[in-house]
Design a protein around this motif. Structure first.
Motif, PDB file in Angstrom:
ATOM      1  N   ALA A   1     -63.800  25.817  11.246  1.00 33.56           N
ATOM      2  CA  ALA A   1     -63.814  25.121  12.543  1.00 33.56           C
ATOM      3  C   ALA A   1     -64.823  25.768  13.489  1.00 33.56           C
ATOM      4  O   ALA A   1     -65.521  25.077  14.235  1.00 33.56           O
ATOM      5  N   VAL A   2     -64.916  27.094  13.446  1.00 35.88           N
ATOM      6  CA  VAL A   2     -65.901  27.802  14.267  1.00 35.88           C
ATOM      7  C   VAL A   2     -67.312  27.395  13.840  1.00 35.88           C
ATOM      8  O   VAL A   2     -68.159  27.073  14.679  1.00 35.88           O
TER       9      VAL A   2
ATOM     10  N   ASP B   1     -60.038  28.227   6.919  1.00 37.68           N
ATOM     11  CA  ASP B   1     -59.895  27.026   7.755  1.00 37.68           C
ATOM     12  C   ASP B   1     -60.302  27.301   9.196  1.00 37.68           C
ATOM     13  O   ASP B   1     -61.014  26.505   9.816  1.00 37.68           O
ATOM     14  N   GLU B   2     -59.861  28.428   9.745  1.00 38.10           N
ATOM     15  CA  GLU B   2     -60.181  28.770  11.137  1.00 38.10           C
ATOM     16  C   GLU B   2     -61.683  28.953  11.342  1.00 38.10           C
ATOM     17  O   GLU B   2     -62.255  28.437  12.306  1.00 38.10           O
ATOM     18  N   TRP B   3     -62.314  29.703  10.443  1.00 40.78           N
ATOM     19  CA  TRP B   3     -63.740  29.978  10.600  1.00 40.78           C
ATOM     20  C   TRP B   3     -64.594  28.761  10.252  1.00 40.78           C
ATOM     21  O   TRP B   3     -65.707  28.616  10.757  1.00 40.78           O
TER      22      TRP B   3
ATOM     23  N   THR C   1     -66.058  36.312   5.548  1.00 44.12           N
ATOM     24  CA  THR C   1     -65.187  35.655   6.520  1.00 44.12           C
ATOM     25  C   THR C   1     -64.023  36.568   6.891  1.00 44.12           C
ATOM     26  O   THR C   1     -63.651  36.679   8.066  1.00 44.12           O
TER      27      THR C   1
ATOM     28  N   ARG D   1     -64.446  25.143   3.664  1.00 40.55           N
ATOM     29  CA  ARG D   1     -63.353  24.205   3.366  1.00 40.55           C
ATOM     30  C   ARG D   1     -63.249  23.945   1.864  1.00 40.55           C
ATOM     31  O   ARG D   1     -62.146  23.829   1.320  1.00 40.55           O
TER      32      ARG D   1
ATOM     33  N   GLU E   1     -62.939  38.163  10.529  1.00 41.65           N
ATOM     34  CA  GLU E   1     -61.576  38.052  11.059  1.00 41.65           C
ATOM     35  C   GLU E   1     -61.005  39.427  11.408  1.00 41.65           C
ATOM     36  O   GLU E   1     -60.391  39.609  12.466  1.00 41.65           O
TER      37      GLU E   1
ATOM     38  N   SER F   1     -55.994  30.422   5.455  1.00 44.09           N
ATOM     39  CA  SER F   1     -55.885  30.236   6.908  1.00 44.09           C
ATOM     40  C   SER F   1     -57.179  30.641   7.610  1.00 44.09           C
ATOM     41  O   SER F   1     -57.698  29.925   8.470  1.00 44.09           O
ATOM     42  N   VAL F   2     -57.710  31.791   7.228  1.00 43.41           N
ATOM     43  CA  VAL F   2     -58.938  32.295   7.846  1.00 43.41           C
ATOM     44  C   VAL F   2     -60.136  31.410   7.487  1.00 43.41           C
ATOM     45  O   VAL F   2     -60.980  31.133   8.338  1.00 43.41           O
TER      46      VAL F   2
ATOM     47  N   ARG G   1     -51.943  39.365  15.823  1.00 46.96           N
ATOM     48  CA  ARG G   1     -51.316  38.684  14.675  1.00 46.96           C
ATOM     49  C   ARG G   1     -51.023  39.646  13.529  1.00 46.96           C
ATOM     50  O   ARG G   1     -50.444  39.247  12.532  1.00 46.96           O
TER      51      ARG G   1
ATOM     52  N   GLU H   1     -59.925  40.485  15.121  1.00 47.26           N
ATOM     53  CA  GLU H   1     -58.535  40.871  15.391  1.00 47.26           C
ATOM     54  C   GLU H   1     -58.455  42.304  15.927  1.00 47.26           C
ATOM     55  O   GLU H   1     -57.673  42.575  16.835  1.00 47.26           O
TER      56      GLU H   1
END
Length: 131
Positions: free
Chosen positions: A98-99, A94-96, A25, A113, A29, A91-92, A40, A33
């Motif tokens: 959602a993806v 959680d973001e991924w 993951t 999660r 990211e 954070s990453v 960021r 980025e």
């Protein structure tokens, strides 16, 4: 002089296969980025997290074929990262997650999660705060 909360080392114990999810993951990211110009500023931090795994987990394979038999089922690892590194990890994840969910990959989202929750729980016990 003692380290700040951001520089303090926090330990998290997890199955090594869970760290592989974090590593992959974080790789996604960092690549994203870098392609976006790193607005960021996470390329270096994300790369340092991946390097920490390679350095801290014994037996990390050096080629693709090594991953066919590694890690052994149930193998555990304890990772030590700074507060800012762990903040990026959760954070990453959680973001991924959602993806993954948006792509109808419920199992992948659920696993990310669960790992984020595991990390947060152990860090909270050590006085870590994401803020």
């Amino acid at each position: 002089m003692s380290p700040s909360r951001e520089e303090a080392g926090y330990q998290v114990r997890m199955e090594t296969r869970q760290w592989l999810v974090i590593d992959g993951t974080m790789d996604n990211e960092v690549i994203t980025e870098a392609q976006d110009g790193d607005p960021r500023g996470v390329v270096d931090l994300g790369s340092s997290i991946r390097q920490a795994g390679w350095d801290q987990i014994p037996g990390w394979p050096r080629d693709v074929t090594g991953f066919l038999t590694w890690p052994t089922p149930g193998q555990m690892s304890t990772m030590v990262l700074e507060g800012s590194q762990w903040a990026l990890v959760v954070s990453v994840l959680d973001e991924w997650a959602a993806v993954e969910e948006s792509l109808d990959h419920a199992d992948g989202a659920e696993e990310m999660r669960a790992i984020a929750d595991l990390v947060r729980g152990q860090l909270t016990e050590q006085g870590w705060s994401a803020s």
